[in-house]
Design an enzyme around this catalytic site. Structure first.
Site, PDB file in Angstrom:
ATOM      1  N   ASN A 194      -6.844  22.811  11.171  1.00 33.51           N
ATOM      2  CA  ASN A 194      -7.756  23.240  12.227  1.00 33.51           C
ATOM      3  C   ASN A 194      -7.591  24.752  12.351  1.00 33.51           C
ATOM      4  O   ASN A 194      -6.600  25.221  12.890  1.00 33.51           O
ATOM      5  CB  ASN A 194      -7.377  22.527  13.536  1.00 33.51           C
ATOM      6  N   LYS A 222      -9.241  26.811  14.097  1.00 28.13           N
ATOM      7  CA  LYS A 222      -9.586  27.366  15.420  1.00 28.13           C
ATOM      8  C   LYS A 222     -10.486  28.601  15.235  1.00 28.13           C
ATOM      9  O   LYS A 222     -11.309  28.609  14.311  1.00 28.13           O
ATOM     10  CB  LYS A 222      -8.307  27.684  16.206  1.00 28.13           C
ATOM     11  N   HIS A 255     -10.309  18.275  21.521  1.00 29.18           N
ATOM     12  CA  HIS A 255      -9.096  19.085  21.342  1.00 29.18           C
ATOM     13  C   HIS A 255      -8.635  19.607  22.709  1.00 29.18           C
ATOM     14  O   HIS A 255      -9.476  19.950  23.549  1.00 29.18           O
ATOM     15  CB  HIS A 255      -9.376  20.250  20.393  1.00 29.18           C
ATOM     16  N   GLU A 268      -7.572  22.357  23.670  1.00 24.67           N
ATOM     17  CA  GLU A 268      -8.069  23.692  24.042  1.00 24.67           C
ATOM     18  C   GLU A 268      -9.493  23.593  24.609  1.00 24.67           C
ATOM     19  O   GLU A 268      -9.872  24.352  25.493  1.00 24.67           O
ATOM     20  CB  GLU A 268      -8.001  24.637  22.830  1.00 24.67           C
ATOM     21  N   GLU A 297      -1.654  14.832  19.965  1.00 27.55           N
ATOM     22  CA  GLU A 297      -1.230  16.225  20.068  1.00 27.55           C
ATOM     23  C   GLU A 297      -0.663  16.494  21.456  1.00 27.55           C
ATOM     24  O   GLU A 297      -1.418  16.770  22.398  1.00 27.55           O
ATOM     25  CB  GLU A 297      -2.424  17.156  19.818  1.00 27.55           C
ATOM     26  N   GLY A 328       0.928  25.198  19.215  1.00 30.65           N
ATOM     27  CA  GLY A 328       1.016  26.655  19.117  1.00 30.65           C
ATOM     28  C   GLY A 328       2.263  27.239  19.740  1.00 30.65           C
ATOM     29  O   GLY A 328       2.365  28.452  19.931  1.00 30.65           O
TER      30      GLY A 328
HETATM   31  P1  PGA Z   1      -0.598  24.201  15.985  1.00 31.84           P
HETATM   32  O1  PGA Z   1      -1.972  23.588  16.517  1.00 31.84           O
HETATM   33  O2  PGA Z   1      -0.300  23.515  14.669  1.00 31.84           O
HETATM   34  O3  PGA Z   1      -0.848  25.669  15.845  1.00 31.84           O
HETATM   35  O4  PGA Z   1       0.450  23.871  16.994  1.00 31.84           O
HETATM   36  C1  PGA Z   1      -2.284  22.240  16.348  1.00 31.84           C
HETATM   37  C2  PGA Z   1      -3.664  21.970  16.887  1.00 31.84           C
HETATM   38  O5  PGA Z   1      -4.034  22.568  17.913  1.00 31.84           O
HETATM   39  O6  PGA Z   1      -4.419  21.152  16.311  1.00 31.84           O
END
Ligand code: PGA
Length: 243
Positions: free
Chosen positions: A9, A11, A96, A98, A165, A171
């Site tokens: 992903n 982003k 997601h 976010e 997740e 992150g």
């Molecule tokens: P990350 O993100 O691997 O940077 O922790 C995972 C995600 O948001 O799908």
């Protein structure tokens, strides 16, 4: 049949030129990748067209990071399912954290998106997971069960990927312990009426922890954010060592 699905992903990262640069390095590293591993790249909308052209005939599938539930209309900033399928996109991330956290996405809109994706023959990658506060309050199971119940109304389980997740692990570099991710994913599976849905773990997955994560019996793959931006690192994740 459960299958292994590893998705990157990206982003809000990578222009078209950067996406192509990534592929030049990444694709040759898949020559010996086990056949049974599905590999997906969820790029920004602007890179999907060029990615699609360059991935034609390869084993890498293309995913979007969201999808709207209407086919067209006055929805500034959104993207319709047919706009994605027309250019060869076959997966769409929905829900997601976010999106839920920063853009007001609710279980209801996530459900609309998942259903619209399936109607257009896009496979949704549905993200669920608890926040730090919810985990500390002992609400992990309840929160996830509620998300699943609401998000999966009318959703066909035979055309679905779920990503567990935990928000506190995204992150942050703070990966959920592999055994704990395995436990929660087992719980998610027990909530579903089909045991065949691939369930990924996501949250600070990196080359250094992928082997341990994939060694867990309930975990069918990974949704990888930050570590999917580097073609060498992401290839190492895709080529994890099976135990
Ligand atoms: P990350 O993100 O691997 O940077 O922790 C995972 C995600 O948001 O799908």
């Amino acid at each position: 049949m459960r299958r292994i699905v590893i998705a990157g992903n990206w982003k809000m990262h990578k222009t078209q030129a950067e996406s192509l640069e990534f592929l030049q390095s990444f694709l040759p590293q898949l020559e010996n990748t086990a056949e049974d591993r599905e590999v997906i790249l969820c790029a920004p909308y602007t890179a999907l067209g060029v990615m699609s052209k360059n991935l034609h005939g390869t084993r890498v599938r293309i995913g979007s990071q969201n999808v709207h539930w209407e086919e067209s209309g006055a929805f500034t900033g959104e993207i319709a399912p047919s706009m994605l399928t027309e250019i060869g996109v076959t997966y769409a991330v929905v829900g997601h954290s976010e999106r839920r956290q920063y853009f007001g996405e609710t279980d209801e809109t996530v459900n609309f998106r998942a259903r619209a994706a399936q109607k257009a023959e896009l496979t949704p990658i549905l993200c669920v997971g608890e926040s730090k506060e919810q985990r500390d309050a002992g609400q992990t199971e309840t929160v996830i069960k509620e998300q699943l119940k609401a998000d999966l109304v009318g959703v066909d389980l035979s055309q679905l990927v779920i990503a567990y997740e935990p928000i506190w692990a995204i992150g942050t570099g703070d990966t959920c312990e592999a055994e704990e991710a395995n436990r929660v994913i087992g719980m998610i599976r027990s909530e579903l009426s089909s045991s065949d849905v691939p369930i990924q773990y996501g949250g600070s997955v990196k080359p250094a922890n992928i082997d341990e994560i994939m060694a867990q019996p309930e975990i069918d793959g990974a949704l990888v954010g930050g570590a999917s931006l580097d073609p060498v690192g992401f290839a190492r994740i895709v080529n994890y060592e099976a135990t």
